[in-house]
Design a protein around this motif. Structure first.
Motif, mmCIF file in Angstrom:
data_model
loop_
_atom_site.group_PDB
_atom_site.id
_atom_site.type_symbol
_atom_site.label_atom_id
_atom_site.label_comp_id
_atom_site.label_asym_id
_atom_site.label_seq_id
_atom_site.Cartn_x
_atom_site.Cartn_y
_atom_site.Cartn_z
ATOM 1 N N VAL A 52 29.485 -6.677 37.428
ATOM 2 C CA VAL A 52 30.285 -5.910 36.387
ATOM 3 C C VAL A 52 29.366 -4.879 35.830
ATOM 4 C CG1 VAL A 52 31.639 -6.031 34.195
ATOM 5 C CG2 VAL A 52 32.156 -7.744 36.140
ATOM 6 N N LEU A 53 28.215 -5.068 35.319
ATOM 7 C CA LEU A 53 27.259 -4.268 34.670
ATOM 8 C C LEU A 53 26.976 -3.197 35.523
ATOM 9 C CD1 LEU A 53 25.003 -7.193 32.969
ATOM 10 C CD2 LEU A 53 26.671 -5.586 32.108
ATOM 11 N N ASP A 54 26.705 -3.268 36.753
ATOM 12 C CA ASP A 54 26.614 -2.107 37.792
ATOM 13 C C ASP A 54 27.497 -0.903 37.633
ATOM 14 O OD1 ASP A 54 24.506 -2.914 38.932
ATOM 15 O OD2 ASP A 54 25.427 -4.015 40.769
ATOM 16 N N GLY A 55 28.710 -1.273 36.851
ATOM 17 C CA GLY A 55 29.744 -0.100 36.603
ATOM 18 C C GLY A 55 29.263 0.830 35.554
ATOM 19 N N LEU A 56 28.199 0.497 34.771
ATOM 20 C CA LEU A 56 27.695 0.928 33.674
ATOM 21 C C LEU A 56 26.959 2.498 34.047
ATOM 22 C CD1 LEU A 56 26.111 -1.511 31.547
ATOM 23 C CD2 LEU A 56 27.825 -0.058 30.729
ATOM 24 N N ARG A 57 27.522 3.617 33.253
ATOM 25 C CA ARG A 57 27.011 4.922 33.866
ATOM 26 C C ARG A 57 25.845 5.197 32.735
ATOM 27 N NH1 ARG A 57 32.475 5.604 35.048
ATOM 28 N NH2 ARG A 57 32.831 6.769 33.160
ATOM 29 N N VAL A 58 25.139 4.113 32.238
ATOM 30 C CA VAL A 58 23.913 4.427 31.167
ATOM 31 C C VAL A 58 22.989 3.383 31.582
ATOM 32 C CG1 VAL A 58 25.401 5.283 29.297
ATOM 33 C CG2 VAL A 58 24.976 2.717 29.599
ATOM 34 N N PRO A 59 21.687 3.522 31.218
ATOM 35 C CA PRO A 59 20.540 2.672 31.719
ATOM 36 C C PRO A 59 21.055 1.207 31.003
ATOM 37 C CG PRO A 59 19.907 4.825 30.676
ATOM 38 C CD PRO A 59 21.145 4.785 30.570
ATOM 39 N N TRP A 60 20.788 0.226 31.813
ATOM 40 C CA TRP A 60 20.943 -1.187 31.352
ATOM 41 C C TRP A 60 19.778 -2.029 31.933
ATOM 42 C CZ3 TRP A 60 22.207 -5.160 34.693
ATOM 43 C CH2 TRP A 60 22.622 -4.696 35.878
ATOM 44 N N THR A 61 19.373 -3.076 31.300
ATOM 45 C CA THR A 61 18.593 -4.225 31.680
ATOM 46 C C THR A 61 19.224 -5.648 31.348
ATOM 47 O OG1 THR A 61 17.312 -4.052 29.467
ATOM 48 C CG2 THR A 61 16.347 -2.855 31.177
ATOM 49 N N LEU A 62 18.758 -6.647 32.148
ATOM 50 C CA LEU A 62 19.241 -7.885 32.056
ATOM 51 C C LEU A 62 17.902 -8.714 32.120
ATOM 52 C CD1 LEU A 62 22.237 -9.442 33.699
ATOM 53 C CD2 LEU A 62 20.343 -10.435 33.795
ATOM 54 N N ARG A 63 17.966 -9.591 31.215
ATOM 55 C CA ARG A 63 16.708 -10.478 30.911
ATOM 56 C C ARG A 63 17.111 -11.720 30.837
ATOM 57 N NH1 ARG A 63 16.343 -7.497 26.222
ATOM 58 N NH2 ARG A 63 14.582 -6.675 26.855
ATOM 59 N N THR A 64 16.258 -12.674 31.074
ATOM 60 C CA THR A 64 16.653 -14.297 30.800
ATOM 61 C C THR A 64 15.570 -14.440 29.801
ATOM 62 O OG1 THR A 64 16.992 -14.947 33.030
ATOM 63 C CG2 THR A 64 16.415 -16.693 31.649
ATOM 64 N N PRO A 65 16.317 -15.043 28.409
ATOM 65 C CA PRO A 65 15.438 -14.995 27.285
ATOM 66 C C PRO A 65 14.397 -16.389 27.443
ATOM 67 C CG PRO A 65 17.704 -15.673 26.935
ATOM 68 C CD PRO A 65 17.632 -14.886 28.164
ATOM 69 N N GLU A 66 13.475 -16.330 26.458
ATOM 70 C CA GLU A 66 12.600 -17.206 26.904
ATOM 71 C C GLU A 66 13.001 -18.465 26.121
ATOM 72 O OE1 GLU A 66 9.034 -16.328 24.690
ATOM 73 O OE2 GLU A 66 8.729 -14.592 25.718
ATOM 74 N N GLN A 67 13.707 -18.636 25.037
ATOM 75 C CA GLN A 67 14.511 -19.803 24.499
ATOM 76 C C GLN A 67 15.865 -19.985 25.009
ATOM 77 O OE1 GLN A 67 12.770 -19.231 20.492
ATOM 78 N NE2 GLN A 67 12.611 -21.502 20.745
ATOM 79 N N THR A 68 16.625 -20.985 24.913
ATOM 80 C CA THR A 68 17.827 -20.966 25.597
ATOM 81 C C THR A 68 18.804 -21.246 24.230
ATOM 82 O OG1 THR A 68 19.610 -22.208 26.881
ATOM 83 C CG2 THR A 68 17.939 -23.521 25.991
ATOM 84 N N LEU A 69 20.083 -21.497 24.119
ATOM 85 C CA LEU A 69 20.951 -21.527 23.236
ATOM 86 C C LEU A 69 21.293 -20.284 22.415
ATOM 87 C CD1 LEU A 69 20.078 -25.144 21.765
ATOM 88 C CD2 LEU A 69 21.940 -24.499 23.526
ATOM 89 N N ALA A 70 22.656 -20.296 21.992
ATOM 90 C CA ALA A 70 22.980 -19.164 21.167
ATOM 91 C C ALA A 70 22.345 -18.513 20.082
ATOM 92 C CB ALA A 70 24.262 -19.183 20.928
ATOM 93 N N GLY A 71 21.632 -19.295 19.206
ATOM 94 C CA GLY A 71 20.890 -19.172 18.019
ATOM 95 C C GLY A 71 19.707 -18.397 18.316
#
Length: 321
Positions: free
Chosen positions: A134-153
């Protein structure tokens, strides 16, 4: 009004909270607790903004969208109560609508730069592939990372921390908000409109919270380019502002790390009213009428008169892939 109508008014209408009046008359019920009507200063904050005379301040010209995603485990197959489809399907439709709105803003909002930063909280590998598709449809620069800590907070807290160091507009958003195509451009436009007049910063939420229809507190209405905006003191952690607001009011963002915390959540330490909504005591907040997005978590969170079905269908993953 004749005696019969007066009698009906007194015996039938008034006990049920209604009035019988002459045609053309107005009946305004008395306002209670008038001395407390602006007890948190939200109207005063809005008035103070428009009383400023700092119009020489440069209007913000760049935007970063900070998105939080998480599709893992059994929750992927849970039925979304709004769409009556698996939660994963609903989230992907919401992400598709956000991508479309960002692309629209890139073409129309007159920004010097738009970037997207996605923090994906350990989605299952196949779900992450679908998110990236889905994100590949963006026409602007984007990055996807896995955060160091989990959970929403912790994920949210880390995003706020990064935003505190930037001189640009920032939109923090969860993966279950269904956006209208004009949503991002409209928020950018209204923010810049107010900033150009006042030189001050503010916070925006893409829809009216339900509290506005149950507590009925007073608001200013400001006319934007394509809709009205209402002052509010209720937002979720999905909000649109400037990095300097996060920096200058960090004490209001610090405890977002407790969202979802097993013990701290019992004391609501990370709740909006104890964190980001505290900014609205000193800076004005606005929400659009009509809404620009819907929180797709539950039917009672949908904004009034929001026609979500065509928007959902247009961004449904089975339609767009």
């Amino acid at each position: 009004m004749n005696e019969l109508l007066r009698l009906l008014d007194r015996l039938v209408a008034r006990p049920q909270g209604h009035r019988i009046i002459r045609s053309g008359q107005l009946n305004l019920r008395p306002v209670t607790n008038l001395d407390r009507i602006d007890m948190d200063g939200s109207l005063a904050a809005a008035k103070a903004l428009f009383d400023r005379d700092d119009t020489g301040t440069q209007t913000p010209g760049a935007l970063t969208v900070m998105l939080r995603t998480c599709l893992r485990g059994a929750r992927r197959a849970r039925i979304n109560p709004v769409a009556d489809e698996p939660l994963e399907t609903a989230v992907l439709a919401c992400l598709g609508s956000l991508v479309a709105s960002i692309n629209h803003a890139a073409e129309t909002a007159g920004l010097s730069e738009i970037t997207v930063e996605v923090d994906d909280d350990r989605s299952d590998p196949d779900a992450r592939v679908r998110i990236e598709s889905v994100l590949d449809g963006l026409r602007v620069p984007w990055t996807l990372r896995t955060p160091e800590q989990t959970l929403a907070g912790p994920v949210m807290h880390a995003q706020f921390g990064r935003a505190a160091g930037v001189d640009r507009l920032v939109y923090f958003v969860e993966d279950d908000y269904l956006h209208a195509p004009e949503a991002i451009a409209a928020m950018v436009g209204f923010y810049r409109q107010v900033h150009a007049v006042t030189g001050g910063h503010l916070m925006l939420h893409p829809l009216e919270q339900r509290a506005l229809y149950t507590r009925h507190y007073p608001s200013y209405l400001v006319l934007g380019e394509d809709r009205r905006w209402r002052t509010t003191r209720h937002m979720s952690h999905t909000l649109f502002t400037h990095g300097h607001v996060v920096r200058d009011h960090w004490d209001c963002f610090e405890n977002t790390r407790y969202v979802g915390h097993k013990t701290k959540r019992l004391a609501h330490k990370g709740a909006e009213r104890n964190t980001t909504n505290r900014v609205l005591h000193v800076l004005p907040g606005f929400c659009p009428i009509p809404a620009l997005a819907a929180h797709f978590q539950a039917p009672d969170l949908l904004p009034p008169f929001f026609d979500w079905q065509p928007l959902y269908a247009a961004n449904h993953p089975d339609t767009t892939t």
